[in-house]
Design an enzyme around this catalytic site. Sequence first.
Site, mmCIF file in Angstrom:
data_model
loop_
_atom_site.group_PDB
_atom_site.id
_atom_site.type_symbol
_atom_site.label_atom_id
_atom_site.label_comp_id
_atom_site.label_asym_id
_atom_site.label_seq_id
_atom_site.Cartn_x
_atom_site.Cartn_y
_atom_site.Cartn_z
ATOM 1 N N SER A 61 0.836 -1.189 0.000
ATOM 2 C CA SER A 61 0.000 0.000 0.000
ATOM 3 C C SER A 61 0.876 1.246 0.000
ATOM 4 O O SER A 61 1.885 1.298 0.709
ATOM 5 C CB SER A 61 -0.874 -0.052 1.261
ATOM 6 O OG SER A 61 -1.637 1.111 1.339
ATOM 7 N N SER A 106 4.529 3.955 3.042
ATOM 8 C CA SER A 106 4.067 2.743 2.376
ATOM 9 C C SER A 106 4.104 1.585 3.368
ATOM 10 O O SER A 106 4.658 1.722 4.459
ATOM 11 C CB SER A 106 4.990 2.455 1.177
ATOM 12 O OG SER A 106 4.574 1.321 0.471
ATOM 13 N N LYS A 107 3.496 0.476 3.038
ATOM 14 C CA LYS A 107 3.591 -0.719 3.881
ATOM 15 C C LYS A 107 3.165 -1.920 3.066
ATOM 16 O O LYS A 107 2.344 -1.794 2.163
ATOM 17 C CB LYS A 107 2.662 -0.593 5.103
ATOM 18 C CG LYS A 107 3.033 -1.504 6.236
ATOM 19 C CD LYS A 107 4.179 -0.931 7.026
ATOM 20 C CE LYS A 107 4.475 -1.686 8.280
ATOM 21 N NZ LYS A 107 5.199 -0.853 9.230
ATOM 22 N N GLY A 108 3.716 -3.053 3.416
ATOM 23 C CA GLY A 108 3.342 -4.264 2.715
ATOM 24 C C GLY A 108 3.055 -5.382 3.683
ATOM 25 O O GLY A 108 3.415 -5.317 4.863
#
Length: 476
Positions: A61, A106-108
């Site tokens: 994201s 961001s992040k995953g």
Amino acid sequence: MSSRTEPSFRESVDLMFNRAVSLMDLPPGLEEKIRVCNATYTVRFGVRLRGAMHTFTGYRSVHSEHMEPVKGGIRYATGVNQDEVEALAALMTYKCALVEAPFGGSKGGLCIDPREYEEHELELITRRFAYELAKRDLIHPSQNVPAPDMGTGEREMAWIADQYARMNTTDINARACVTGKPLNAGGIAGRIEATGRGVQYALQEFFRHEEDKAAAGLSGKLDGKRIIVQGLGNVGYHAAKFLSEEDGARITGIIERDGGLFNEDGLDVEAVRNWIVKHDGVSGYPDAQYVENGALLLEEECDILIPAALEGVINLSNAERVKAPLIIEAANGPVTAGADEILRKKGCVIIPDMYANAGGVTVSYFEWVKNLSHIRFGRMQRRQEEARHQLVIDELQRLDDVMGETWSMSPDFKQKYLKGAGELELVRSGLDDTMRVAYQSMREVWHSREEVTDLRTAAYLVSIDKVAKSYHAKGL
Ligand code: GLU
């Protein structure tokens, strides 16, 4: 139990954002632009394992691209979902802005329990996930730079870096596509301890300010303070270790997946960690009282509570009973918006996640810079610094010789003063400075604006202002 319902993690972050933004005077529409998550990519991919095809679901994201690359970890856990990665990506935006790491957020995440797989299977899964993200520039040195998070570490980052390098054979900056790598694969000294170290520096800074301690009803030094920590993973372990070994704090409680340990005289963090590694949990540890429902320890008397595990652990169901006067959020989002309100009313001071756990991304920033500059920190100046210090030592030695009994250098001064700073010392010094400066920017807002009654709102105000200014600079 309260009849109020708990919002989702992302809604909780938005509520906290809204609370802060209502005190700002942003141009029309900008508030919405900053709050929303720009994009979330969902990928489902198959990996052939144990004679069958297994399908995995992952996310990356991107919350805000006001600065690029965007930055944030990749989490491996069964509970990963879109709402969670979006909340975590938003927190990354505010976190990076607050500590002046020049990244968007961001992040995953990958829905997987890493403990169910062998190492070679995890490698196949990680490489395939990395391939899916990299081919869409969701892993890229100048676009999107992941890092470790829950369930991932150096090993996974090394696989990701290698996968990216294989796909981009002529990219001289390929190593900067991910941070948190092992030292021998382009990592930086001090990255593993960084988030825990940052928690320690944050508390040290908090304890330098009498007014702030008084707000939590505390006084004196960290020495002797009773601390309960939830989660003895990478972050909780390092924070507890440094605070007990270096600042003299007493770790009276440790909460883990299978229960909690309590000892009023203080627990030996290293011994508990070794016990967990060996026995896959805290149960049976000899020098403490074992509490099967570990979460109850969140409600125990202490001076400082450090939630360093999951989000949402302090919520509407237990906030009222939490007694700690000071909470430092080493995890992301451990206190829900509703619990935050209850705790604030009770006078509890909360050092918010976006500041408290920013040590990780701060040192990631140093690693990224190191990768782009292709040189280890301190390599050029260390010996030169030592040579200059030698000059001072030589002069002092002459003085020492003539003074006889009246004066001499302190025993370990020579050795300490001579030692030039290597990469680890420089990383720690950069991190300490970052944590001090960011805290001061928050506390200034906290104490100078009457309507700002808590550090979280202050943190949001500082970071949203920075994000807004960078939008403004882009002419938006
Ligand atoms: N996963 C960490 C965090 O939540 C580190 C992120 C990074 O280093 O990019 O802040």
